[in-house]
Scaffold this active site. Structure first.
Site, mmCIF file in Angstrom:
data_model
loop_
_atom_site.group_PDB
_atom_site.id
_atom_site.type_symbol
_atom_site.label_atom_id
_atom_site.label_comp_id
_atom_site.label_asym_id
_atom_site.label_seq_id
_atom_site.Cartn_x
_atom_site.Cartn_y
_atom_site.Cartn_z
ATOM 1 N N HIS A 5 44.505 -5.687 7.911
ATOM 2 C CA HIS A 5 44.367 -4.343 7.333
ATOM 3 C C HIS A 5 44.651 -4.379 5.816
ATOM 4 O O HIS A 5 44.731 -3.338 5.182
ATOM 5 C CB HIS A 5 45.347 -3.366 7.982
ATOM 6 C CG HIS A 5 45.047 -3.035 9.414
ATOM 7 N ND1 HIS A 5 43.795 -2.708 9.858
ATOM 8 C CD2 HIS A 5 45.858 -2.959 10.499
ATOM 9 C CE1 HIS A 5 43.852 -2.443 11.167
ATOM 10 N NE2 HIS A 5 45.089 -2.593 11.573
ATOM 11 N N ARG A 49 35.715 4.307 8.135
ATOM 12 C CA ARG A 49 35.489 5.533 8.889
ATOM 13 C C ARG A 49 35.873 6.699 8.005
ATOM 14 O O ARG A 49 36.715 6.547 7.119
ATOM 15 C CB ARG A 49 36.394 5.498 10.127
ATOM 16 C CG ARG A 49 36.117 6.567 11.124
ATOM 17 C CD ARG A 49 37.067 6.445 12.307
ATOM 18 N NE ARG A 49 36.612 7.306 13.378
ATOM 19 C CZ ARG A 49 37.289 7.538 14.495
ATOM 20 N NH1 ARG A 49 38.451 6.959 14.692
ATOM 21 N NH2 ARG A 49 36.809 8.346 15.419
HETATM 22 P P1 A3P Z 1 39.697 8.056 18.158
HETATM 23 O O1 A3P Z 1 41.177 8.162 18.081
HETATM 24 O O2 A3P Z 1 38.991 8.963 17.199
HETATM 25 O O3 A3P Z 1 39.179 8.210 19.541
HETATM 26 P P2 A3P Z 1 41.182 1.117 15.684
HETATM 27 O O4 A3P Z 1 40.478 0.269 16.674
HETATM 28 O O5 A3P Z 1 40.927 0.746 14.261
HETATM 29 O O6 A3P Z 1 42.625 1.253 16.030
HETATM 30 O O7 A3P Z 1 40.529 2.568 15.793
HETATM 31 C C1 A3P Z 1 40.767 3.373 16.930
HETATM 32 C C2 A3P Z 1 39.628 4.356 17.074
HETATM 33 O O8 A3P Z 1 38.461 3.654 17.535
HETATM 34 C C3 A3P Z 1 39.953 5.398 18.145
HETATM 35 O O9 A3P Z 1 39.278 6.578 17.711
HETATM 36 C C4 A3P Z 1 39.329 4.785 19.377
HETATM 37 O O10 A3P Z 1 39.044 5.719 20.393
HETATM 38 C C5 A3P Z 1 38.057 4.185 18.806
HETATM 39 N N1 A3P Z 1 37.517 3.078 19.607
HETATM 40 C C6 A3P Z 1 38.209 2.105 20.243
HETATM 41 N N2 A3P Z 1 37.372 1.281 20.888
HETATM 42 C C7 A3P Z 1 36.119 1.741 20.664
HETATM 43 C C8 A3P Z 1 34.823 1.316 21.093
HETATM 44 N N3 A3P Z 1 34.691 0.268 21.886
HETATM 45 N N4 A3P Z 1 33.757 2.027 20.659
HETATM 46 C C9 A3P Z 1 33.918 3.107 19.865
HETATM 47 N N5 A3P Z 1 35.110 3.553 19.435
HETATM 48 C C10 A3P Z 1 36.204 2.881 19.826
#
Ligand code: A3P
Length: 319
Positions: A132, A154
């Site tokens: 990160h 995002r």
């Molecule tokens: P939301 O909280 O808006 O649902 P990171 O992976 O960087 O921690 O980001 C988490 C975000 O990505 C969360 O968003 C999660 O639901 C979403 N996310 C996780 N896996 C995913 C997938 N396979 N496809 C799309 N979005 C995904």
């Protein structure tokens, strides 16, 4: 001493005492190093990485601001690279591992305690890592290497709301508006873990403009809107494009389905396991673009829109 943690070396403590400091929304201390806010443990991981990491030209680094689609990017990259191995369908690593268990973080995992971790277990080519950190934090360490970097970004509103859900889940806090409001304040003034958010985006955005063969800039919203095209774009960048036969046989869509939130979140490993002290299930929530509308007030949305417009002005990057 201002810092109480055994993982932090004397040298780092002394560095921290010379850096700007601030508290995050939970009152935990942050310090600003090379333009980015880190909590103290993470800073130690960053310093260890900067000192010790030896890149290989074939390495692939997956980068993101937290809650921007990291888990998804990791899954897609693994699936793209694994497809040449022709797994029987029930032996795919994504079926038995959370994506974070396959692709380790530098500063939060491998380098958190030492600048010379044993990387022997990551000997397959290409090696896959994640971070990160903003791009400029890796500049010196990677400068003589041609390893590839993929960044997923995002929009700030959905990232913020995703953080709110995630941090309440992992710290076992009752989710309420007052937490959202303090997160919002920290996000907006940039004093947030890995912030300022816009500086993070811009470091990779500029990197991708300067060297598009080396840095790929992806967007969560585009991945949602056109998964097929974005998976192909990622595979092209990684140097393993889909053949015509693969495309015709539905390989791209298979990867898209395998890595979908629905599929991954339904797997046993992701319902029960843990990665980086967090329950795997907390990495998956709704995954919708614009979900923040349901939680932010119009004033909050306006303020974020104004900040983003001002900070990204002239960069060519738009939301
Ligand atoms: P939301 O909280 O808006 O649902 P990171 O992976 O960087 O921690 O980001 C988490 C975000 O990505 C969360 O968003 C999660 O639901 C979403 N996310 C996780 N896996 C995913 C997938 N396979 N496809 C799309 N979005 C995904």
């Amino acid at each position: 001493s201002i810092v109480r943690d055994d993982k932090i070396t004397k040298e780092t403590k002394s560095l921290i005492s010379s850096l700007p400091s601030h508290e995050d929304f939970q009152g935990r201390k942050l310090c600003k190093y090379q333009g980015c806010w880190y909590n103290y443990n993470t800073l130690q991981g960053v310093l260890n990485f900067q000192r010790g990491f030896q890149p290989q030209d074939t390495d692939i680094i997956l980068a993101s601001y937290p809650k921007s689609g990291t888990t998804w990017l990791k899954a897609l990259t693994v699936a793209i690279l694994e497809r040449s191995k022709n797994h029987s369908s029930d032996h795919h690593p994504l079926l038995s591992h959370n994506p974070h268990g396959i692709v380790p973080y530098f500063e939060l995992g491998l380098y958190i305690e030492s600048s010379s971790p044993d990387l022997a277990k990551y000997s397959s080519v290409p090696r896959l890592f994640s971070t990160h950190m903003p791009l400029h934090a890796m500049h010196k360490t990677l400068k003589d290497s041609s390893c590839k970097i993929v960044y997923v970004c995002r929009n700030m509103k959905d990232t913020l709301v995703s953080w709110w859900f995630f941090s309440c889940a992992i710290y076992k806090l009752e989710r309420n508006r007052s937490i959202l409001e303090s997160l919002f304040k920290s996000f907006c003034n940039g004093t947030f873990s890995y912030g300022p958010f816009w500086e993070h985006l811009l470091s990779y955005w500029r990197g991708s403009l300067e060297d598009p063969k080396r840095v790929l800039f992806m967007r969560y919203e585009e991945m949602k809107a056109e998964p097929h095209d974005q998976i192909k774009r990622l595979a092209d960048f990684l140097g393993c494009p889909f053949t015509k036969e693969e495309e015709e046989s539905g390989c791209v869509d298979e990867i898209s389905d395998l890595c979908s939130l629905r599929n991954l979140s339904g797997l046993k490993i992701n319902k029960t396991g843990k990665s980086y002290n967090s329950d795997n299930k907390d990495y998956f929530r709704k995954g919708e673009v614009g979900d923040s509308k349901n939680y932010l007030t119009p004033e909050m949305e306006n303020k974020i829109d104004m900040i983003i417009q001002e900070k990204l002005q002239g960069s060519g990057l738009k939301f």
